[in-house]
Design an enzyme around this catalytic site. Structure first.
Site, PDB file in Angstrom:
ATOM      1  N   ASP A  66      82.193  11.697  34.364  1.00  0.00           N
ATOM      2  CA  ASP A  66      83.651  11.627  34.555  1.00  0.00           C
ATOM      3  C   ASP A  66      84.137  12.490  35.719  1.00  0.00           C
ATOM      4  O   ASP A  66      84.945  13.410  35.546  1.00  0.00           O
ATOM      5  CB  ASP A  66      84.380  12.079  33.285  1.00  0.00           C
ATOM      6  CG  ASP A  66      83.949  11.351  32.037  1.00  0.00           C
ATOM      7  OD1 ASP A  66      83.709  10.133  32.122  1.00  0.00           O
ATOM      8  OD2 ASP A  66      83.847  11.993  30.971  1.00  0.00           O
ATOM      9  N   GLU A 251      90.423   2.705  29.770  1.00  0.00           N
ATOM     10  CA  GLU A 251      90.513   4.159  29.920  1.00  0.00           C
ATOM     11  C   GLU A 251      90.277   4.523  31.390  1.00  0.00           C
ATOM     12  O   GLU A 251      90.339   3.679  32.266  1.00  0.00           O
ATOM     13  CB  GLU A 251      89.484   4.863  29.029  1.00  0.00           C
ATOM     14  CG  GLU A 251      88.050   4.466  29.302  1.00  0.00           C
ATOM     15  CD  GLU A 251      87.065   5.079  28.322  1.00  0.00           C
ATOM     16  OE1 GLU A 251      87.487   5.718  27.347  1.00  0.00           O
ATOM     17  OE2 GLU A 251      85.844   4.906  28.540  1.00  0.00           O
TER      18      GLU A 251
END
Length: 509
Positions: A66, A251
């Site tokens: 991420d 997301e």
């Protein structure tokens, strides 16, 4: 007290070894003979980077995911979810359910292949009220106090978005709020998971935050993507929370500002694309897409543009996984930072542990078009050579022998490599010996251990060796008796020793 194997003075010992004592130092007088060992074979199945020209993943000794990035003083700083913390808690046979992750990882580079590991941000200590820390996003701004301030937003599990601040890209960090900046208690948030933040500061100095995620209520236009204007203090909200109508949104929200246009990027769901009323190809499952707007708080102003990165599994660099990217520009080139399961085979696990990689991508700034990228092992090219004649950090690597351990020592962001009984290796790429031939090698070390230095190959005798036997930090230097060809080369540091620490190094001409 220091230990010596023979009773000779320190001056005689250094003369025998060709070493210079630059600070408090002690070395063994009876340097052991070099053992003929096939180091390439020894390290071949540990790291995919050490003996290749691959630039991905960025760090090959731990798991990260991420990514976000920020430029500061000619370096790009990358921050990531610490998947390695999960791995340490569940082991190689465990699963990555992210529940043990309560820290973020920091690293930086000035050349895109040699990465300096700056350690972790311990969110459990800084913000003990949080549940987890995932998916950071960062912005920086020169403030009225004359300092550049860094604003780091991250997912507090799936329940909200928290933040940290610092006046250095590597800390120390502090928690200015002691609570979530956004969560479901904030009017207008009203989405299942107000996490995965993406922050950007526009051309007028105004900051914006996108966030959201959750199980889609409708497959085509799920109602979970949000954006809000931030206050001038970067820790308050300055507008109503607006929706972004992102097709098949799942997301991984992120924001960029390019030529007066807000660019929103996100991860699509795994659902089949049964509806698609757009004039571009359908995005593949769990791929990355982008939208643009000139007025981001107007829901109807957002235009779907295209997808720009498929799932890592589509590129055969690991199994299919969730997807998360950050688009950034550095030294005139655009890059995509993302994650893939590069290292699972090397760590002997199938638990879903990820690693950050970066590849170049083409962006048309005038029309704000992001062209389709690709995730690779090869990664980025080196932007500039590494200077081996200035002080370099041992935690700066382009490849290692895998699972090398580092320890925080001294100032925030400084790490040192830790020795083991068995040999380990650190490698830097593209060191510039084209103008000077080294005459000495020096390193800052502590404890009982040895460093063998190789140039361009792990085969044959070492260029130079250092042996340390002292319980205080010492800078040792050794005369180089052999010569090397002028040019650009890779440098390998093979080291071992229980309780041995390796901090810095440089060559001297």
């Amino acid at each position: 007290m220091f230990r010596q194997k023979v009773l000779v003075s320190a001056m005689v010992a250094m003369s025998l070894l060709g070493c210079t004592k630059n600070t408090t130092a002690q070395v063994n007088a009876d340097e052991p003979k070099e053992i003929n060992e096939d180091l390439e074979a020894k390290f071949a199945n540990v790291s995919p980077k050490l003996t290749s020209n691959n630039a991905n993943p960025l760090l090959d000794f731990m798991f990260t995911a991420d990514p976000t990035a920020i430029e500061h003083n000619g370096r790009i700083y990358v921050y990531a979810t610490n998947d390695y913390q999960q791995y340490e808690n569940v082991g190689k046979d465990g699963k990555n359910h992210y529940g043990f992750i309560r820290s973020l990882v920091m690293m930086s580079t000035d050349d895109m292949v040699n990465w300096t590991y700056h350690g972790i941000i311990n969110t459990a200590k800084l913000s003990p009220w949080t549940l987890n820390s995932w998916a950071p996003s960062i912005a920086s701004r020169l403030e009225a106090d004359g300092k550049t301030h860094f604003y780091l937003y991250y997912s507090n599990s799936g329940v909200g978005t928290a933040m940290l601040t610092s006046t250095s890209p590597v800390g120390p960090w502090s928690d200015p709020l002691g609570k979530n900046l956004v969560d479901r208690s904030v009017p207008g948030v009203d989405c299942e998971s107000p996490f995965d933040p993406g922050v950007v500061i526009d051309g007028q100095g105004t900051a914006w935050l996108a966030f959201g995620g959750g199980t889609p209520k409708t497959k085509y236009l799920p109602d979970n993507s949000r954006i809000v204007k931030l206050g001038t203090d970067m820790k308050s909200l300055a507008s109503n929370v607006a929706k972004i109508p992102a097709p098949y949104f799942f997301e991984a929200s992120d924001l960029n500002f390019i030529d007066g246009t807000w660019v929103y990027t996100y991860n699509t769901s795994w659902d089949p694309r049964t509806e698609w009323p757009y004039g571009v190809d359908k995005p593949t499952q769990c791929s990355m897409c982008y939208m643009t707007s000139k007025t981001p708080l107007d829901q109807n102003s957002w235009k779907y543009r295209d997808n720009y990165l498929k799932n890592p599994g589509d590129y055969n660099i690991g199994p299919y996984t969730n997807n998360h990217t950050h688009l950034f520009k550095f030294k005139g080139k655009y890059y995509i930072a993302y994650h893939a399961m590069y290292l699972q085979d090397y760590f002997g696990t199938k638990g879903g542990f990820r690693n950050v990689g970066i590849d170049e991508v083409q962006v048309d700034e005038k029309d704000v078009n992001i062209y389709m990228g690709k995730a690779t092992f090869k990664g980025t090219s080196q932007l500039n050579p590494l200077n081996p004649f200035v002080l370099q950090q041992a935690e700066t690597t382009a490849g290692t022998s895998g699972q090398v351990q580092f320890e925080a020592v001294g100032n925030p962001g400084n790490m040192v490599a830790k020795g083991k009984v068995d040999k380990q290796c650190l490698m830097v790429r593209g060191a510039d010996f084209s103008q000077q031939i080294p005459a000495k090698f020096e390193a800052r070390v502590k404890g009982k251990g040895r460093i063998d230095v190789y140039v361009n190959s792990l085969k044959g005798p070492a260029l130079v060796s250092l042996i340390c036997d002292g319980n205080e930090w010492a800078t040792l230097s050794k005369k180089i008796e052999r010569t090397i060809d002028k040019g650009v080369a890779n440098i390998y540091f093979v080291f071992n020793g229980k309780d041995f620490l390796f901090d810095e190094w440089k060559f001297i001409y």
